[in-house]
Scaffold this active site. Structure first.
Site, PDB file in Angstrom:
ATOM      1  N   ILE A 152       0.839  -1.206   0.000  1.00 15.18           N
ATOM      2  CA  ILE A 152       0.000   0.000   0.000  1.00 15.18           C
ATOM      3  C   ILE A 152       0.873   1.254   0.000  1.00 15.18           C
ATOM      4  O   ILE A 152       0.650   2.177  -0.792  1.00 15.18           O
ATOM      5  CB  ILE A 152      -0.954  -0.018   1.221  1.00 15.18           C
ATOM      6  CG1 ILE A 152      -1.933  -1.191   1.098  1.00 15.18           C
ATOM      7  CG2 ILE A 152      -1.711   1.306   1.324  1.00 15.18           C
ATOM      8  CD1 ILE A 152      -2.747  -1.472   2.355  1.00 15.18           C
ATOM      9  N   GLU A 263     -13.343  -0.362  17.271  1.00 16.35           N
ATOM     10  CA  GLU A 263     -14.300  -0.237  16.162  1.00 16.35           C
ATOM     11  C   GLU A 263     -15.506  -1.125  16.391  1.00 16.35           C
ATOM     12  O   GLU A 263     -15.316  -2.301  16.721  1.00 16.35           O
ATOM     13  CB  GLU A 263     -13.624  -0.604  14.839  1.00 16.35           C
ATOM     14  CG  GLU A 263     -12.512   0.367  14.466  1.00 16.35           C
ATOM     15  CD  GLU A 263     -11.895   0.074  13.089  1.00 16.35           C
ATOM     16  OE1 GLU A 263     -12.444  -0.767  12.351  1.00 16.35           O
ATOM     17  OE2 GLU A 263     -10.882   0.701  12.780  1.00 16.35           O
ATOM     18  N   HIS A 281     -13.712   3.149   8.428  1.00 13.75           N
ATOM     19  CA  HIS A 281     -12.936   2.000   7.919  1.00 13.75           C
ATOM     20  C   HIS A 281     -13.419   1.580   6.523  1.00 13.75           C
ATOM     21  O   HIS A 281     -13.804   0.428   6.298  1.00 13.75           O
ATOM     22  CB  HIS A 281     -13.025   0.829   8.907  1.00 13.75           C
ATOM     23  CG  HIS A 281     -11.900  -0.158   8.764  1.00 13.75           C
ATOM     24  ND1 HIS A 281     -11.363  -0.836   9.822  1.00 13.75           N
ATOM     25  CD2 HIS A 281     -11.198  -0.597   7.675  1.00 13.75           C
ATOM     26  CE1 HIS A 281     -10.398  -1.647   9.411  1.00 13.75           C
ATOM     27  NE2 HIS A 281     -10.284  -1.511   8.109  1.00 13.75           N
TER      28      HIS A 281
HETATM   29  C1  MLT Z   1      -7.886  -4.928   5.544  1.00 11.98           C
HETATM   30  O1  MLT Z   1      -7.224  -5.378   6.475  1.00 11.98           O
HETATM   31  O2  MLT Z   1      -7.533  -5.099   4.372  1.00 11.98           O
HETATM   32  C2  MLT Z   1      -9.150  -4.202   5.830  1.00 11.98           C
HETATM   33  O3  MLT Z   1      -9.407  -4.174   7.187  1.00 11.98           O
HETATM   34  C3  MLT Z   1     -10.210  -4.823   5.017  1.00 11.98           C
HETATM   35  C4  MLT Z   1     -11.603  -4.644   5.492  1.00 11.98           C
HETATM   36  O4  MLT Z   1     -12.263  -3.691   5.078  1.00 11.98           O
HETATM   37  O5  MLT Z   1     -12.106  -5.481   6.230  1.00 11.98           O
END
Ligand code: MLT
Length: 315
Positions: A152, A263, A281
């Site tokens: 990323i 969360e 998120h």
């Molecule tokens: C991830 O770890 O890639 C994210 O938390 C994905 C998600 O939206 O669950």
């Protein structure tokens, strides 16, 4: 015996196709009740989750038929990998399938912070026209500090360079003379050096014991008072109390948080700060990323159940 239990919202053509070969039970709210999940999982061979199901040692030990846990995403911090290993349960995940979407959300977060887009939009939609209240800054010519130069972070760097930003990075596992740092022309710095030099700081570290509260009082104090902080990785890498203090005291100019320590989050002073942008998120939640994530995950879960080698095993 049943095959696959899905305890969060994971949908798509690849999930539908699993039913051709396996029995699939989709219970998207099951993560909310760990006791019910434990009872339910007992007869299944596979569990598919996102980030909200806590797959702890107790849950794994209570599921004697379990062969594989599938995590729709890159972070495996909600899964006890040691317990899975101990019980011979494979963990498969999707380490790169949502990387572009996350990088794009971070670009959006930086633009939103720099140009006060959410607050300006609210002002206009409420009938205001306070143009000069929303004086911003350009990304062009600014320095972006990327903490964690993995899949990323790398993609974020490519996009930020297209905006004319300079990149500096911190990642104990990335070499300064390697292809990623070379392509981004990013010096690899200590965290403290990076924080002192950056106009924007974006975190892309996994949540592991070594990164818990990496962004603490000392880290925010090392940042520039004009700098913005972005976190679309894991909430636990930030000490939210320290962040709130830094925002209040003007140690940093603002923050955009897509992830939180808890969360869904509890009420927080962050909710009322006008230099903070909060999103629930959503970094990985695009049509394209989810199609890739779900296809990869279903393929890997099916592979384990058929006794074949999956593509992406978490260790
Ligand atoms: C991830 O770890 O890639 C994210 O938390 C994905 C998600 O939206 O669950």
């Amino acid at each position: 015996m049943s095959d696959i239990l899905i305890s969060e919202r994971i949908t798509g053509a690849a999930v539908d196709a699993l039913s051709d070969d396996f029995t699939v039970a989709t219970e998207p709210d099951l993560w909310r009740s760990p006791d019910d999940l434990r009872d339910r999982l007992a007869g299944f061979r596979a569990l598919m989750v996102r980030n909200q199901t806590q797959v702890d040692a107790r849950l794994i030990a209570s599921a004697p038929s379990l062969e594989v846990i599938g995590r729709a995403g890159v972070g495996t911090d909600n899964i006890d990998l040691d317990a899975a290993k101990q019980h011979g349960v494979a963990v498969v995940y999707t380490p790169e399938q949502n990387a572009i979407s996350v990088a794009e959300l971070v670009m959006g977060s930086m633009l939103s912070l720099a140009r006060h887009i959410p607050a300006a939009s609210l002002n206009a939609s409420e009938g205001g026209w306070d143009r000069h209240r929303f004086m911003g800054v350009e990304l062009y010519g600014k320095t972006l500090g990327i903490v964690g130069l993995g899949r990323i972070g790398h993609r974020l760097g490519i996009r930020a360079r297209a905006f004319g930003m300079d990149i500096v990075a911190h990642d104990p596992f990335v070499r300064a003379d390697g292809v990623v740092a070379s392509e981004l022309r990013s010096p690899m710095l200590s965290l403290t050096e990076l924080l002192a030099r950056s106009d924007f700081v974006s975190c892309h570290m996994p949540l592991i014991p070594e990164t818990k509260h990496l962004f603490n009082d000392a880290a925010f104090a090392a940042m520039r008072p004009t700098a913005y902080f972005v976190n679309a990785a894991r909430g636990g890498v930030v000490d939210e109390t320290a962040l709130i203090r830094a925002l209040r005291d003007g140690d940093i100019a603002g923050a955009a948080l897509d992830v939180r320590e808890v969360e869904p989050p509890v009420a927080s002073p962050l909710n009322d700060m006008d230099n903070v942008i909060l999103t629930p998120h959503i970094a990985a939640l695009t049509d394209e990323a989810q199609e890739r994530v779900v296809a990869s995950l279903c393929g890997d879960v099916a592979a384990v159940l058929r006794g074949e080698m999956p593509a992406h095993i978490a260790r």
